[in-house]
Design a protein around this motif. Sequence first.
Motif, PDB file in Angstrom:
ATOM      1  N   GLN A   1      23.397 -32.778 -32.220  1.00 54.93           N
ATOM      2  CA  GLN A   1      22.127 -33.509 -32.150  1.00 54.93           C
ATOM      3  C   GLN A   1      22.212 -34.695 -31.195  1.00 54.93           C
ATOM      4  O   GLN A   1      23.030 -35.588 -31.393  1.00 54.93           O
ATOM      5  CB  GLN A   1      21.732 -34.008 -33.532  1.00 54.93           C
ATOM      6  CG  GLN A   1      20.391 -34.730 -33.576  1.00 54.93           C
ATOM      7  CD  GLN A   1      20.039 -35.199 -34.975  1.00 54.93           C
ATOM      8  OE1 GLN A   1      20.880 -35.211 -35.874  1.00 54.93           O
ATOM      9  NE2 GLN A   1      18.789 -35.581 -35.178  1.00 54.93           N
TER      10      GLN A   1
ATOM     11  N   PRO B   1      21.759 -38.251 -30.071  1.00 53.82           N
ATOM     12  CA  PRO B   1      21.517 -39.408 -30.943  1.00 53.82           C
ATOM     13  C   PRO B   1      20.379 -40.290 -30.443  1.00 53.82           C
ATOM     14  O   PRO B   1      20.370 -40.734 -29.298  1.00 53.82           O
ATOM     15  CB  PRO B   1      22.849 -40.159 -30.874  1.00 53.82           C
ATOM     16  CG  PRO B   1      23.396 -39.818 -29.522  1.00 53.82           C
ATOM     17  CD  PRO B   1      22.946 -38.415 -29.232  1.00 53.82           C
ATOM     18  N   ARG B   2      19.421 -40.549 -31.323  1.00 52.32           N
ATOM     19  CA  ARG B   2      18.281 -41.397 -30.957  1.00 52.32           C
ATOM     20  C   ARG B   2      18.132 -42.602 -31.880  1.00 52.32           C
ATOM     21  O   ARG B   2      17.372 -43.518 -31.595  1.00 52.32           O
ATOM     22  CB  ARG B   2      16.994 -40.572 -30.955  1.00 52.32           C
ATOM     23  CG  ARG B   2      16.947 -39.538 -29.824  1.00 52.32           C
ATOM     24  CD  ARG B   2      15.623 -38.793 -29.768  1.00 52.32           C
ATOM     25  NE  ARG B   2      15.559 -37.971 -28.551  1.00 52.32           N
ATOM     26  CZ  ARG B   2      16.038 -36.746 -28.440  1.00 52.32           C
ATOM     27  NH1 ARG B   2      16.647 -36.183 -29.493  1.00 52.32           N
ATOM     28  NH2 ARG B   2      15.939 -36.074 -27.315  1.00 52.32           N
TER      29      ARG B   2
ATOM     30  N   GLN C   1      20.267 -45.223 -35.059  1.00 52.82           N
ATOM     31  CA  GLN C   1      21.536 -45.594 -35.670  1.00 52.82           C
ATOM     32  C   GLN C   1      21.897 -44.614 -36.784  1.00 52.82           C
ATOM     33  O   GLN C   1      23.076 -44.282 -36.977  1.00 52.82           O
ATOM     34  CB  GLN C   1      21.458 -47.021 -36.218  1.00 52.82           C
ATOM     35  CG  GLN C   1      21.380 -48.096 -35.146  1.00 52.82           C
ATOM     36  CD  GLN C   1      21.377 -49.491 -35.726  1.00 52.82           C
ATOM     37  OE1 GLN C   1      21.317 -49.686 -36.939  1.00 52.82           O
ATOM     38  NE2 GLN C   1      21.423 -50.492 -34.852  1.00 52.82           N
TER      39      GLN C   1
ATOM     40  N   ASP D   1      21.358 -41.495 -36.864  1.00 55.17           N
ATOM     41  CA  ASP D   1      21.968 -40.305 -36.256  1.00 55.17           C
ATOM     42  C   ASP D   1      23.473 -40.495 -36.113  1.00 55.17           C
ATOM     43  O   ASP D   1      24.253 -39.567 -36.377  1.00 55.17           O
ATOM     44  CB  ASP D   1      21.346 -40.022 -34.892  1.00 55.17           C
ATOM     45  CG  ASP D   1      19.918 -39.518 -34.984  1.00 55.17           C
ATOM     46  OD1 ASP D   1      19.515 -39.059 -36.071  1.00 55.17           O
ATOM     47  OD2 ASP D   1      19.200 -39.590 -33.969  1.00 55.17           O
ATOM     48  N   TRP D   2      23.891 -41.674 -35.680  1.00 57.34           N
ATOM     49  CA  TRP D   2      25.322 -41.946 -35.509  1.00 57.34           C
ATOM     50  C   TRP D   2      26.044 -42.004 -36.856  1.00 57.34           C
ATOM     51  O   TRP D   2      27.162 -41.492 -36.994  1.00 57.34           O
ATOM     52  CB  TRP D   2      25.527 -43.244 -34.735  1.00 57.34           C
ATOM     53  CG  TRP D   2      25.328 -43.074 -33.265  1.00 57.34           C
ATOM     54  CD1 TRP D   2      24.299 -43.546 -32.496  1.00 57.34           C
ATOM     55  CD2 TRP D   2      26.178 -42.336 -32.371  1.00 57.34           C
ATOM     56  NE1 TRP D   2      24.459 -43.154 -31.194  1.00 57.34           N
ATOM     57  CE2 TRP D   2      25.596 -42.419 -31.079  1.00 57.34           C
ATOM     58  CE3 TRP D   2      27.359 -41.627 -32.526  1.00 57.34           C
ATOM     59  CZ2 TRP D   2      26.173 -41.813 -29.967  1.00 57.34           C
ATOM     60  CZ3 TRP D   2      27.941 -41.010 -31.418  1.00 57.34           C
ATOM     61  CH2 TRP D   2      27.348 -41.110 -30.162  1.00 57.34           C
TER      62      TRP D   2
ATOM     63  N   LYS E   1      26.573 -38.490 -38.009  1.00 53.71           N
ATOM     64  CA  LYS E   1      27.667 -37.844 -37.283  1.00 53.71           C
ATOM     65  C   LYS E   1      29.012 -38.286 -37.860  1.00 53.71           C
ATOM     66  O   LYS E   1      29.941 -37.472 -38.022  1.00 53.71           O
ATOM     67  CB  LYS E   1      27.584 -38.175 -35.798  1.00 53.71           C
ATOM     68  CG  LYS E   1      26.416 -37.512 -35.068  1.00 53.71           C
ATOM     69  CD  LYS E   1      26.379 -37.927 -33.603  1.00 53.71           C
ATOM     70  CE  LYS E   1      25.160 -37.353 -32.900  1.00 53.71           C
ATOM     71  NZ  LYS E   1      25.207 -35.874 -32.831  1.00 53.71           N
TER      72      LYS E   1
ATOM     73  N   TYR F   1      29.152 -41.655 -24.654  1.00 53.29           N
ATOM     74  CA  TYR F   1      28.932 -41.120 -26.004  1.00 53.29           C
ATOM     75  C   TYR F   1      30.210 -40.506 -26.579  1.00 53.29           C
ATOM     76  O   TYR F   1      30.530 -40.705 -27.745  1.00 53.29           O
ATOM     77  CB  TYR F   1      27.840 -40.042 -25.985  1.00 53.29           C
ATOM     78  CG  TYR F   1      26.516 -40.506 -25.455  1.00 53.29           C
ATOM     79  CD1 TYR F   1      25.623 -41.212 -26.253  1.00 53.29           C
ATOM     80  CD2 TYR F   1      26.143 -40.241 -24.134  1.00 53.29           C
ATOM     81  CE1 TYR F   1      24.394 -41.639 -25.759  1.00 53.29           C
ATOM     82  CE2 TYR F   1      24.917 -40.663 -23.633  1.00 53.29           C
ATOM     83  CZ  TYR F   1      24.057 -41.362 -24.441  1.00 53.29           C
ATOM     84  OH  TYR F   1      22.851 -41.786 -23.940  1.00 53.29           O
TER      85      TYR F   1
END
Length: 491
Positions: free
Chosen positions: A71, A73-74, A76, A78-79, A82, A285
């Motif tokens: 995915q 990342p858009r 925080q 999302d991170w 992960k 990234y």
Amino acid sequence: MIRTGAQYLEGLKDGREVYIDGERVKDVASHPALAPIVAAKARMYDLHHEAEAAPKLTYSDADGIHSVFQQPPRTQEDWHRKWAALDLLLQDLGGVATRMGDETIGEMWSLQDGRDILAGIDPRFADNIDRHIRDVIVKDPFHVSANTDPKGDRSRPIEQRDPDMMIRVTKETDKGVIIRGAKFETAAPYADQAYLKPTVGAWTDEKESIHAVGCIVRMGAPGVKHICRAGFAHVGDPRDNPIASRFDEVEALVVFDDVLVPWEDVFFYRHTRAAQQVRATLHRYSAFPYVLRLLYVADAMIGVAMWNARQTGLEKLQAVQEKLADLVCYREGIRAHLAASIALAEPSPAGLLMPNQSILYAGRVMACSQLPVMMHAARELIGGQICVTPDAAQFDGEAGQWLRKFYTLNDQWDADDRRKLLAYARDLLNSGYAGHRLAFVQFAQAPHFNHLAAVYKSFDFSGPLDFVKRAASLSDKVDGASVKPVGKAAA
């Protein structure tokens, strides 16, 4: 849309040309040197389909259900997802695997960040970037990174070396470009595709070069040959190599012998400016999951050292506690850099959210440069038995009665548990595999001087400059405004 482990394994039966121990591999998934790590990757796919794990490892959009690892990342969150997903995976596997795909897909996001720059240089290839990123999300291939060339004698200019020492385009056709050369790659023999790009620039004022090419190459394509290093997984008793027997990620010299790369798989070609742009932003990234792996390595060192202290009754000694605290500070230093890079994350040109570049790159320097020191601290905590303990077969044999006597510590810690802990510690810190992994960490994303260069280019010097200008009452003629971080100025 996420593949199963069986589908991944079936995809490896594409006639790929893989060599190890002087022989061609008939079946990548069953060869003893490759089977354990291939099984780990297959497990990663299957875990996405299990009821308990799926909500933590997947997300959905209009095209279906996809892996959190793929995915873009858009936010925080999302991170953080992960991070939690990798924690779930490595806890399930029971060890650290570096090349699983999630740590290399970020290089594609960096490419998308530079899409407009690349389009301005040559608009033919810009749409390929967007399509390939979407293909990775939807088709879920095992995607790795093709980075280091053999290079040859670097005291000579490129034109004076064997031209195959760096990947080059030898011919353009209606179908695509023909490439020759070689790359050293981790996990390539059992991956689906690799993102191939030039190594750090050998160009000065050249505007074009046959070596300036970035593209996707299928690992089973005609002309791709994987010549593997000797493996650790199938050597000796797994009881003596509890980590290497499961997590050896076999590297290979991947030879590209007149390989056709279709035009739709080409991202840039000839223009050195495009290649330099890609190299400058490559890890913005991918450094995050790479550094995150070292957090789990730190946990392994703390765990093995603490268990040893408890086994031997030395946990309450101040000197032992201080050494353990050193390991904890290393571990928490990695965690702090990762958490801060999310908390202070920066928007990218493509609308993604990239970890704070200065903090992330500084964390990479700390994690990589201090790893040898921390490994030795763990060795000191465990003591000399790490290098003198007999192999497991001796405990089973005629001399086993004596080994069980002298390796039994008390009613709680018998000889078997003592041997298992020391075998794990040896494989983590002192074995040939441990030395291999240490060297890998120091060079996997770039050597130390490149790590430092990334910090220098991403740090905002204007704050310290302005502070000293004011504190020292420097004149207004002194201007430090031109010193800007690459992460903000060229992101």
